[in-house]
Write an enzyme that holds these catalytic residues in place. Sequence first.
Site, short mmCIF file in Angstrom:
data_model
loop_
_atom_site.label_atom_id
_atom_site.label_comp_id
_atom_site.label_asym_id
_atom_site.label_seq_id
_atom_site.Cartn_x
_atom_site.Cartn_y
_atom_site.Cartn_z
CE LYS A 13 -4.08 -1.69 2.54
NZ LYS A 13 -4.94 -1.42 3.72
CD GLU A 36 -8.86 -3.11 9.43
OE1 GLU A 36 -9.53 -4.05 9.01
OE2 GLU A 36 -8.01 -2.51 8.75
CG ASP A 65 -11.01 -1.65 5.61
OD1 ASP A 65 -10.20 -2.50 6.01
OD2 ASP A 65 -12.18 -1.93 5.33
CB SER A 66 -8.44 -1.71 0.23
OG SER A 66 -7.29 -2.29 0.82
CG ASP A 144 -3.31 -6.24 -7.60
OD1 ASP A 144 -4.45 -5.74 -7.48
OD2 ASP A 144 -2.29 -5.68 -7.19
CE LYS A 164 4.59 5.07 -14.13
NZ LYS A 164 5.52 4.03 -13.68
P1 ITT Z 1 -3.42 -2.43 6.86
O1 ITT Z 1 -2.39 -2.60 7.92
O2 ITT Z 1 -3.30 -1.16 6.07
O3 ITT Z 1 -4.85 -2.67 7.37
P2 ITT Z 1 -3.91 -4.84 5.34
O4 ITT Z 1 -3.15 -5.64 4.36
O5 ITT Z 1 -4.37 -5.49 6.62
O6 ITT Z 1 -3.06 -3.55 5.76
P3 ITT Z 1 -6.69 -4.35 4.61
O7 ITT Z 1 -7.23 -4.61 5.96
O8 ITT Z 1 -7.20 -3.16 3.86
O9 ITT Z 1 -5.10 -4.17 4.58
O10 ITT Z 1 -6.85 -5.71 3.82
C1 ITT Z 1 -7.28 -5.81 2.57
C2 ITT Z 1 -6.74 -7.05 1.91
O11 ITT Z 1 -7.21 -6.92 0.57
C3 ITT Z 1 -5.22 -7.12 1.83
O12 ITT Z 1 -4.68 -7.97 2.79
C4 ITT Z 1 -4.97 -7.64 0.41
O13 ITT Z 1 -4.98 -9.04 0.40
C5 ITT Z 1 -6.16 -7.15 -0.35
N1 ITT Z 1 -5.84 -5.90 -1.06
C6 ITT Z 1 -5.79 -4.64 -0.56
N2 ITT Z 1 -5.47 -3.77 -1.52
C7 ITT Z 1 -5.33 -4.48 -2.65
C8 ITT Z 1 -4.98 -4.17 -3.98
O14 ITT Z 1 -4.67 -2.94 -4.35
N3 ITT Z 1 -4.94 -5.14 -4.88
C9 ITT Z 1 -5.21 -6.40 -4.53
N4 ITT Z 1 -5.52 -6.80 -3.30
C10 ITT Z 1 -5.57 -5.85 -2.36
#
Ligand code: ITT
Length: 182
Positions: A13, A36, A65-66, A144, A164
Site C-alpha cells: 500500500k 479494526e 481499508d480496502s 490483483d 500506475k
Molecule cells: P493495513 O495494515 O493497512 O490494514 P492490510 O493488508 O491489513 O493492511 P486491509 O485490511 O485493507 O489491509 O486488507 C485488505 C486485503 O485486501 C489485503 O490484505 C490484500 O490481500 C487485499 N488488497 C488490498 N489492496 C489491494 C490491492 O490494491 N490489490 C489487490 N488486493 C488488495
Amino acid sequence: MIEINFVTSNKNKVREFKEILGDKVFLNHIELEYPEMRSDDPSEITKVAAKQLAEKLQKTVICEDSGLFIKSLKGFPGTCSKYIHQRIGLQGILKLMERIKDRSCEYISAVGYCEPGKDPLAFVGSEKGALAKEIRGAHGFGHDPIFIPEGSKKTYGEDADVEKHKKFRRRAVEKLMEFLSR
Ligand code: ITT
C-alpha cells in the site's frame, strides 16, 4: 511540502500511495498493525481506526481499508478480504465462484484521515471489474492476479505498471489530496 503519516502494516500500500502522490507529498510510513472494528462499510472501519490512531499517536494520520466485493456473493469477502485471503487465498475464491456466471465485482479503497481532537473523515475510491477464471500474472499483490478492471482484458497481476493504472486507490487518494490542498 505536505507531510502525511500513513499507518499501515502493508508495504504494498505504501508503494502504491507513493506512486500516486509523487513528489508533492512526503509520506511517512508508520508500520503498525491496529485492530479494526467489524462492519460491512470500509468508510466506517477506516474512520474509527483513524480516530483511534490519531489519539493514540497524537499525530494527524491516514489509514486505509480496502477489499474485493463480489456481486454474486452479496459483497463477500468485502471488509473481510484480508482474513479470507489469508485463509483460503485466491484459489479458494475461484473455487467458490466455479459455477457462477456473473463474475462482476468491485474493488473499494477507503482512506481514513484524522487530526487529534477532531472528527475523522473518509475518502472512498472504487472500481468495477470482473473476476478472472484462473490466477493470471504476478504483479501487484493480494487479489490483483484475479481482478480484471473494467475496460481491460488483463488482470492487474498481468500489468507490469499496475501501480500506475490501479484506479480505485488513485480515486480515494486524489480525493484526500483535494481535501488537503483546500
Ligand atoms: P493495513 O495494515 O493497512 O490494514 P492490510 O493488508 O491489513 O493492511 P486491509 O485490511 O485493507 O489491509 O486488507 C485488505 C486485503 O485486501 C489485503 O490484505 C490484500 O490481500 C487485499 N488488497 C488490498 N489492496 C489491494 C490491492 O490494491 N490489490 C489487490 N488486493 C488488495
